[in-house]
Design a protein around this motif. Structure first.
Motif, PDB file in Angstrom:
ATOM      1  N   MET A   1       0.851  -1.188   0.000  1.00  0.00           N
ATOM      2  CA  MET A   1       0.000   0.000   0.000  1.00  0.00           C
ATOM      3  C   MET A   1       0.886   1.237   0.000  1.00  0.00           C
ATOM      4  O   MET A   1       1.800   1.363   0.788  1.00  0.00           O
ATOM      5  N   ASP A 111       4.529   6.726   5.699  1.00  0.00           N
ATOM      6  CA  ASP A 111       4.099   5.559   6.473  1.00  0.00           C
ATOM      7  C   ASP A 111       4.300   5.852   7.954  1.00  0.00           C
ATOM      8  O   ASP A 111       5.218   6.605   8.317  1.00  0.00           O
ATOM      9  N   SER A 113       4.175   3.939  12.022  1.00  0.00           N
ATOM     10  CA  SER A 113       3.992   2.808  12.934  1.00  0.00           C
ATOM     11  C   SER A 113       4.024   3.342  14.353  1.00  0.00           C
ATOM     12  O   SER A 113       4.757   4.289  14.660  1.00  0.00           O
ATOM     13  N   THR A 141       0.073   6.092   5.477  1.00  0.00           N
ATOM     14  CA  THR A 141      -0.334   4.687   5.592  1.00  0.00           C
ATOM     15  C   THR A 141       0.033   4.119   6.955  1.00  0.00           C
ATOM     16  O   THR A 141       1.204   4.145   7.344  1.00  0.00           O
ATOM     17  N   VAL A 143       1.090   1.210   9.281  1.00  0.00           N
ATOM     18  CA  VAL A 143       1.731  -0.070   8.981  1.00  0.00           C
ATOM     19  C   VAL A 143       1.745  -0.994  10.195  1.00  0.00           C
ATOM     20  O   VAL A 143       1.078  -2.022  10.221  1.00  0.00           O
ATOM     21  N   ARG A 207      -7.064  -0.442  10.879  1.00  0.00           N
ATOM     22  CA  ARG A 207      -6.436  -0.057   9.622  1.00  0.00           C
ATOM     23  C   ARG A 207      -4.981  -0.518   9.519  1.00  0.00           C
ATOM     24  O   ARG A 207      -4.442  -0.634   8.412  1.00  0.00           O
ATOM     25  N   GLU A 209      -1.677  -2.491   9.109  1.00  0.00           N
ATOM     26  CA  GLU A 209      -1.407  -3.705   8.348  1.00  0.00           C
ATOM     27  C   GLU A 209      -1.009  -4.866   9.255  1.00  0.00           C
ATOM     28  O   GLU A 209      -1.313  -6.022   8.959  1.00  0.00           O
ATOM     29  N   LYS A 210      -0.329  -4.562  10.355  1.00  0.00           N
ATOM     30  CA  LYS A 210       0.156  -5.607  11.253  1.00  0.00           C
ATOM     31  C   LYS A 210       0.049  -5.122  12.684  1.00  0.00           C
ATOM     32  O   LYS A 210       0.520  -4.028  13.017  1.00  0.00           O
ATOM     33  N   HIS A 570       6.981  -9.044   7.349  1.00  0.00           N
ATOM     34  CA  HIS A 570       5.825  -8.344   6.783  1.00  0.00           C
ATOM     35  C   HIS A 570       6.252  -7.410   5.656  1.00  0.00           C
ATOM     36  O   HIS A 570       5.572  -7.339   4.613  1.00  0.00           O
ATOM     37  N   ARG A 574       5.005  -7.382   1.901  1.00  0.00           N
ATOM     38  CA  ARG A 574       4.421  -6.134   1.390  1.00  0.00           C
ATOM     39  C   ARG A 574       5.052  -5.741   0.051  1.00  0.00           C
ATOM     40  O   ARG A 574       4.358  -5.383  -0.907  1.00  0.00           O
TER      41      ARG A 574
END
Length: 580
Positions: A1, A111, A113, A141, A143, A207, A209-210, A570, A574
């Motif tokens: 993404m 991104d 996190s 995004t 993550v 939302r 991803e992990k 991951h 990805r």
């Protein structure tokens, strides 16, 4: 993404605008992945230095974006009493300043996190709720979300002891607003609200991803296993009848002068034993004399019973109560900056075509300088808050040893020769073929020996560490072996089915109230990678993030490095998906 991928909740107009703004902002700036590392109660940003170094050294080569780490300092020490909301807003504003400063340095955050330790995991989830509410994820995004020893289901003591009943009654008054929220005694029932599927916090968390969490199965008297693992079960209370099994084929690594392995527990193979009298001493490598000596334990309990409990406990409780009262007054009187206005400036200056606000850049530079100062010394407030935290941990340890069950574990290592890992690094020939070696340094230091400070300006401990690091890199590992181990066990680690866990039995199911049970059920409705950890350490709550550094917490550091392999795997998947 990619960073310009629209979110499911955004309408077509919002998506068009965000795509255009991001494309404009990204035309000249390099994209980066911002990791926000959030410390816990009584803590400061220095507590997460080991995690930062592991992320930078082990994740950067797997990422197609530049890795940037922010350890916020705006809610450190006693400010952690001010409640999850205010702490999260302080993190948010500091994050906005950093995003603007990065853009000035030609880096654009594409991104993000969020990594939280203890209370920091809850602060991170509240932060995510705000980001969801303001539309942040239309531009950036999400993550990874990761928590280390975080009380997702609140704090509660279930033993039928005087201390446990007293702690459940008084705990909510001794830790400010944060304490009431942790004990789920606040009017808003924040922890329950944050776990409701329709809330902004839940939607934002979904939302990512992990989502990963790490939970101590033992030796964490601050945050129990059930709450950090998000479960109704507490199977490790009588640890002397448990045989712990680890994930198979865990590779070794060198930290300082010892060899250790990560400590991920395999709950599918961990089980109870019928005859506890045959249990062996803990067989983990590098177990300190303070853990293995029965005489030392007896002396600690005796000292705690005669001196620590009757003298220190009233002192610490008084200090904490006074600080709680001060925090309650402060949060009612002080006014805090409005983050919506700041977010509008970030959208215009970072993800739009307008210039970045100069006043924001000035404040952002000041905050960077503040974090640099805290790196060397955390001030008197930091010293007193750390004393309080350590005193609380020792008080709980003495109570647990004095009134609790025997805690001698029967631990069986799956890899032969773990005892032989505790050898001097100089005794083993290093081939270095696939190994990664590096030193743990801060943002404001360097690997270069020429740039190292003069020895006379350092403390004795710092001089010793520096001499060791010059002689040989502090950390050596083969990250590919760790990645392969995670790859092999990926399905097991990602499984949400606990029915096959032998220690998750009816007898060890806790009598959670309806609110806590709903938190467990709701949070477990989304996928997690759950990583149970056993550290044979005096204070596993400290050790799970290697708070005192890699030399003091080698097993915790090795476990963090193994956790990074979950993230590395991951990112591999990805990027493979993106290429397809």
């Amino acid at each position: 993404m990619s960073a310009t991928t629209p979110t499911a909740s955004g309408n077509s107009a919002d998506t068009s605008i965000s795509t255009k703004l991001t494309a404009t902002a990204s035309s000249t700036a390099e994209e980066c992945h911002l990791f926000v590392l959030i410390h816990g109660l009584w803590g400061g940003p220095k507590h997460l230095l080991t995690i930062e170094k592991c992320i930078k050294e082990l994740l950067s080569k797997k990422s197609d974006k530049k890795i940037v780490v922010l350890r916020p300092s705006g809610f450190r020490f006693w400010k952690t009493y001010d409640g999850i909301k205010i702490c999260a807003e302080r993190v948010l504003l500091e994050m906005f300043y950093e995003i603007e400063t990065l853009k000035k340095n030609n880096l654009i955050v594409s991104d993000i996190s969020v990594i939280g330790y203890s209370l920091g995991g809850l602060i991170g989830r509240y932060l995510i709720g705000i980001l969801e509410d303001i539309g942040f994820f239309q531009y950036v995004t999400p993550v990874f979300y990761s928590s280390f020893a975080t009380p997702h289901v609140g704090v509660e003591f279930f033993h039928d002891r005087i201390f446990d009943r007293t702690a459940n009654t008084l705990g909510k008054f001794l830790l400010g607003k944060s304490g009431r929220e942790l004990f789920m005694a606040d009017h808003d029932q924040l922890l329950k609200s944050m776990a409701e599927p329709g809330s902004r916090y839940f939607k934002g968390l979904s939302r990512f991803e992990k989502r990963t969490l790490m939970a101590n199965i033992q030796n964490d008297r601050t945050v129990a296993f059930f709450t950090s693992y998000i479960t109704e079960y507490s199977p490790f209370d009588k640890f002397h009848v448990v045989k712990v099994k680890y994930i198979k084929d865990l590779p070794k690594m060198r930290i300082g002068n010892v060899y250790v392995r990560g400590k991920f527990v395999d709950l599918k193979r961990t089980h109870f034993v019928a005859d506890s009298s045959k249990s062996n001493a803990n067989s983990q490598e590098e177990t300190s004399v303070t853990r293995s000596s029965k005489l030392y334990k007896v002396l600690i309990i005796l000292f705690g019973s005669l001196f620590f409990l009757p003298i220190w406990v009233p002192t610490i409780c008084t200090v904490s109560l006074v600080t709680s009262l001060y925090s309650m007054v402060k949060i009612r009187v002080l006014r805090y900056p409005e983050y919506n206005e700041h977010w509008a400036r970030v959208k215009d200056g970072v993800y739009g075509s307008k210039p970045i606000n100069e006043q924001d850049l000035k404040i952002g530079t000041q905050k960077r300088s503040q974090r640099a100062r805290l790196q060397t010394h955390e001030s008197f407030k930091g010293d007193t808050s750390e004393i309080t935290e350590n005193a609380m941990e020792r008080m709980l340890y003495v109570e647990d040893r004095f009134m609790g069950d025997a805690q001698n574990a029967q631990v069986e290592e799956d890899n032969a020769g773990d005892q032989d890992l505790a050898v001097k690094a100089d005794q083993e020939q290093e081939d270095g073929s696939n190994h990664l070696t590096f030193n743990f340094i801060s943002d404001y230091e360097t690997d270069s020996e020429d740039a190292a400070p003069p020895l006379e300006s350092l403390s004795t401990a710092e001089q010793i560490n520096l001499m060791f690091s010059r002689k040989k890199k502090l950390f050596e590992m083969d990250p590919n072996l760790h990645d392969e181990c995670i790859r092999v066990h990926q399905d097991q680690l990602s499984s949400m089915d606990t029915k096959g866990y032998p220690v998750f039995v009816k007898e060890h199911r806790l009598p959670l109230n309806d609110d806590k049970r709903s938190v467990v059920e709701n949070l477990n409705s989304i996928n997690w990678v759950k990583l149970p950890v056993y550290l044979d350490a005096w204070n596993a709550h400290d050790g799970i993030v290697a708070r005192r550094g890699p030399r003091t917490n080698p097993k915790g550091t090795a476990t963090i490095a193994l956790w990074v392999s979950v993230l590395r795997e991951h990112l591999d998947q990805r990027q493979s998906t993106a290429r397809v």
